[in-house]
Design a protein around this motif. Sequence first.
Motif, PDB file in Angstrom:
ATOM      1  N   THR A  19     -58.261 -17.643  68.983  1.00 62.47           N
ATOM      2  CA  THR A  19     -57.445 -18.661  69.634  1.00 62.47           C
ATOM      3  C   THR A  19     -56.006 -18.232  69.880  1.00 62.47           C
ATOM      4  O   THR A  19     -55.463 -18.472  70.935  1.00 62.47           O
ATOM      5  CB  THR A  19     -57.442 -19.954  68.789  1.00 62.47           C
ATOM      6  N   PHE A  20     -55.377 -17.575  68.903  1.00 61.38           N
ATOM      7  CA  PHE A  20     -53.957 -17.302  69.008  1.00 61.38           C
ATOM      8  C   PHE A  20     -53.617 -15.863  69.371  1.00 61.38           C
ATOM      9  O   PHE A  20     -52.472 -15.546  69.639  1.00 61.38           O
ATOM     10  CB  PHE A  20     -53.260 -17.691  67.708  1.00 61.38           C
ATOM     11  N   ASP A  21     -54.601 -14.979  69.350  1.00 61.65           N
ATOM     12  CA  ASP A  21     -54.351 -13.602  69.735  1.00 61.65           C
ATOM     13  C   ASP A  21     -55.677 -12.962  70.130  1.00 61.65           C
ATOM     14  O   ASP A  21     -56.673 -13.649  70.271  1.00 61.65           O
ATOM     15  CB  ASP A  21     -53.667 -12.817  68.613  1.00 61.65           C
ATOM     16  N   ASP A  22     -55.686 -11.665  70.300  1.00 62.80           N
ATOM     17  CA  ASP A  22     -56.893 -10.975  70.741  1.00 62.80           C
ATOM     18  C   ASP A  22     -57.713 -10.402  69.597  1.00 62.80           C
ATOM     19  O   ASP A  22     -58.627  -9.628  69.829  1.00 62.80           O
ATOM     20  CB  ASP A  22     -56.525  -9.839  71.704  1.00 62.80           C
ATOM     21  N   VAL A  23     -57.400 -10.790  68.359  1.00 64.71           N
ATOM     22  CA  VAL A  23     -58.134 -10.283  67.203  1.00 64.71           C
ATOM     23  C   VAL A  23     -58.911 -11.431  66.561  1.00 64.71           C
ATOM     24  O   VAL A  23     -58.359 -12.484  66.271  1.00 64.71           O
ATOM     25  CB  VAL A  23     -57.171  -9.654  66.167  1.00 64.71           C
ATOM     26  N   CYS A  24     -60.194 -11.218  66.328  1.00 62.93           N
ATOM     27  CA  CYS A  24     -61.030 -12.238  65.706  1.00 62.93           C
ATOM     28  C   CYS A  24     -60.604 -12.437  64.260  1.00 62.93           C
ATOM     29  O   CYS A  24     -60.446 -11.477  63.511  1.00 62.93           O
ATOM     30  CB  CYS A  24     -62.502 -11.815  65.765  1.00 62.93           C
ATOM     31  N   ARG A  25     -60.440 -13.666  63.857  1.00 62.09           N
ATOM     32  CA  ARG A  25     -60.021 -13.972  62.490  1.00 62.09           C
ATOM     33  C   ARG A  25     -61.135 -13.756  61.481  1.00 62.09           C
ATOM     34  O   ARG A  25     -60.883 -13.686  60.292  1.00 62.09           O
ATOM     35  CB  ARG A  25     -59.554 -15.414  62.416  1.00 62.09           C
ATOM     36  N   CYS A  27     -63.873 -11.193  61.847  1.00 60.74           N
ATOM     37  CA  CYS A  27     -64.266  -9.790  61.673  1.00 60.74           C
ATOM     38  C   CYS A  27     -63.125  -8.801  61.876  1.00 60.74           C
ATOM     39  O   CYS A  27     -63.246  -7.637  61.490  1.00 60.74           O
ATOM     40  CB  CYS A  27     -65.420  -9.430  62.609  1.00 60.74           C
ATOM     41  N   GLY A  28     -62.039  -9.227  62.489  1.00 61.44           N
ATOM     42  CA  GLY A  28     -60.899  -8.337  62.676  1.00 61.44           C
ATOM     43  C   GLY A  28     -60.962  -7.456  63.910  1.00 61.44           C
ATOM     44  O   GLY A  28     -60.057  -6.667  64.155  1.00 61.44           O
ATOM     45  N   ARG A  29     -62.041  -7.587  64.690  1.00 65.85           N
ATOM     46  CA  ARG A  29     -62.153  -6.775  65.899  1.00 65.85           C
ATOM     47  C   ARG A  29     -61.419  -7.439  67.056  1.00 65.85           C
ATOM     48  O   ARG A  29     -61.252  -8.649  67.090  1.00 65.85           O
ATOM     49  CB  ARG A  29     -63.620  -6.595  66.296  1.00 65.85           C
ATOM     50  N   THR A  30     -61.005  -6.620  68.002  1.00 63.81           N
ATOM     51  CA  THR A  30     -60.399  -7.158  69.216  1.00 63.81           C
ATOM     52  C   THR A  30     -61.491  -7.749  70.091  1.00 63.81           C
ATOM     53  O   THR A  30     -62.683  -7.469  69.901  1.00 63.81           O
ATOM     54  CB  THR A  30     -59.660  -6.072  70.013  1.00 63.81           C
ATOM     55  N   VAL A  31     -61.086  -8.536  71.068  1.00 62.24           N
ATOM     56  CA  VAL A  31     -62.043  -9.120  72.006  1.00 62.24           C
ATOM     57  C   VAL A  31     -62.845  -8.009  72.689  1.00 62.24           C
ATOM     58  O   VAL A  31     -64.064  -8.104  72.829  1.00 62.24           O
ATOM     59  CB  VAL A  31     -61.316 -10.006  73.047  1.00 62.24           C
ATOM     60  N   ALA A  32     -62.181  -6.928  73.074  1.00 56.46           N
ATOM     61  CA  ALA A  32     -62.858  -5.804  73.737  1.00 56.46           C
ATOM     62  C   ALA A  32     -63.849  -5.131  72.796  1.00 56.46           C
ATOM     63  O   ALA A  32     -64.951  -4.754  73.212  1.00 56.46           O
ATOM     64  CB  ALA A  32     -61.835  -4.799  74.255  1.00 56.46           C
ATOM     65  N   GLU A  33     -63.472  -4.971  71.533  1.00 54.35           N
ATOM     66  CA  GLU A  33     -64.387  -4.344  70.572  1.00 54.35           C
ATOM     67  C   GLU A  33     -65.625  -5.193  70.351  1.00 54.35           C
ATOM     68  O   GLU A  33     -66.741  -4.670  70.265  1.00 54.35           O
ATOM     69  CB  GLU A  33     -63.669  -4.096  69.242  1.00 54.35           C
ATOM     70  N   VAL A  34     -65.450  -6.499  70.267  1.00 52.00           N
ATOM     71  CA  VAL A  34     -66.604  -7.400  70.114  1.00 52.00           C
ATOM     72  C   VAL A  34     -67.514  -7.285  71.331  1.00 52.00           C
ATOM     73  O   VAL A  34     -68.727  -7.124  71.203  1.00 52.00           O
ATOM     74  CB  VAL A  34     -66.144  -8.864  69.915  1.00 52.00           C
ATOM     75  N   ALA A  35     -66.929  -7.337  72.517  1.00 55.21           N
ATOM     76  CA  ALA A  35     -67.703  -7.298  73.756  1.00 55.21           C
ATOM     77  C   ALA A  35     -68.438  -5.978  73.948  1.00 55.21           C
ATOM     78  O   ALA A  35     -69.547  -5.946  74.495  1.00 55.21           O
ATOM     79  CB  ALA A  35     -66.791  -7.568  74.951  1.00 55.21           C
ATOM     80  N   THR A  50     -63.299   1.449  59.830  1.00 58.18           N
ATOM     81  CA  THR A  50     -62.239   1.982  58.983  1.00 58.18           C
ATOM     82  C   THR A  50     -60.982   1.121  59.105  1.00 58.18           C
ATOM     83  O   THR A  50     -60.356   0.754  58.106  1.00 58.18           O
ATOM     84  CB  THR A  50     -61.938   3.444  59.349  1.00 58.18           C
ATOM     85  N   ARG A  51     -60.605   0.786  60.340  1.00 55.30           N
ATOM     86  CA  ARG A  51     -59.406  -0.029  60.565  1.00 55.30           C
ATOM     87  C   ARG A  51     -59.562  -1.432  59.994  1.00 55.30           C
ATOM     88  O   ARG A  51     -58.690  -1.912  59.266  1.00 55.30           O
ATOM     89  CB  ARG A  51     -59.093  -0.122  62.064  1.00 55.30           C
ATOM     90  N   ILE A  52     -60.663  -2.099  60.298  1.00 53.48           N
ATOM     91  CA  ILE A  52     -60.787  -3.495  59.857  1.00 53.48           C
ATOM     92  C   ILE A  52     -60.917  -3.602  58.334  1.00 53.48           C
ATOM     93  O   ILE A  52     -60.380  -4.525  57.744  1.00 53.48           O
ATOM     94  CB  ILE A  52     -61.909  -4.256  60.588  1.00 53.48           C
ATOM     95  N   LEU A  53     -61.600  -2.649  57.709  1.00 51.78           N
ATOM     96  CA  LEU A  53     -61.686  -2.677  56.245  1.00 51.78           C
ATOM     97  C   LEU A  53     -60.312  -2.460  55.622  1.00 51.78           C
ATOM     98  O   LEU A  53     -59.960  -3.130  54.635  1.00 51.78           O
ATOM     99  CB  LEU A  53     -62.688  -1.637  55.747  1.00 51.78           C
ATOM    100  N   ALA A  54     -59.519  -1.579  56.190  1.00 48.43           N
ATOM    101  CA  ALA A  54     -58.157  -1.328  55.696  1.00 48.43           C
ATOM    102  C   ALA A  54     -57.278  -2.566  55.856  1.00 48.43           C
ATOM    103  O   ALA A  54     -56.345  -2.778  55.076  1.00 48.43           O
ATOM    104  CB  ALA A  54     -57.537  -0.141  56.417  1.00 48.43           C
ATOM    105  N   GLU A  55     -57.568  -3.385  56.853  1.00 48.33           N
ATOM    106  CA  GLU A  55     -56.790  -4.602  57.106  1.00 48.33           C
ATOM    107  C   GLU A  55     -57.347  -5.818  56.357  1.00 48.33           C
ATOM    108  O   GLU A  55     -56.840  -6.923  56.522  1.00 48.33           O
ATOM    109  CB  GLU A  55     -56.768  -4.883  58.614  1.00 48.33           C
ATOM    110  N   GLY A  56     -58.387  -5.628  55.558  1.00 53.24           N
ATOM    111  CA  GLY A  56     -58.909  -6.735  54.750  1.00 53.24           C
ATOM    112  C   GLY A  56     -59.991  -7.550  55.415  1.00 53.24           C
ATOM    113  O   GLY A  56     -60.288  -8.668  54.971  1.00 53.24           O
ATOM    114  N   TYR A  57     -60.558  -7.049  56.454  1.00 59.35           N
ATOM    115  CA  TYR A  57     -61.663  -7.728  57.129  1.00 59.35           C
ATOM    116  C   TYR A  57     -62.974  -7.078  56.707  1.00 59.35           C
ATOM    117  O   TYR A  57     -62.960  -5.982  56.153  1.00 59.35           O
ATOM    118  CB  TYR A  57     -61.511  -7.569  58.654  1.00 59.35           C
TER     119      TYR A  57
END
Length: 62
Positions: A19-25, A27-35, A50-57
Motif C-alpha cells: 500500500t505505501f511503497d513497492d515492497v511487500c510487508r 515477504c519483503g519482495r518488490t512488486v517486480a520481484e513478486v511478479a 539473501t536480501r529479504i532474510l537480511a532485512e528480517g523477512y
Amino acid sequence: MNQEKERPDTPCVAVCSTTFDDVCRGCGRTVAEVANWVFMSAEEKEVVWTRILAEGYPRRNR
C-alpha cells in the motif's frame, strides 16, 4: 545441507501489502520481484532470498 533446499518455493506468507511503497510487508519482495518470481533463475531467487532474510523477512504479522 543446502539452505536453498530447506526454503519454501516462494517467500510469500500470504500477507500481501504494498500500500505505501513497492515492497511487500509480508515477504519483503518488490512488486517486480513478486511478479517475476516464477521466471527468475535459481541464482536470481537466491539474491532476493539473501536480501529479504537480511532485512528480517518474511514476516507474518506486519
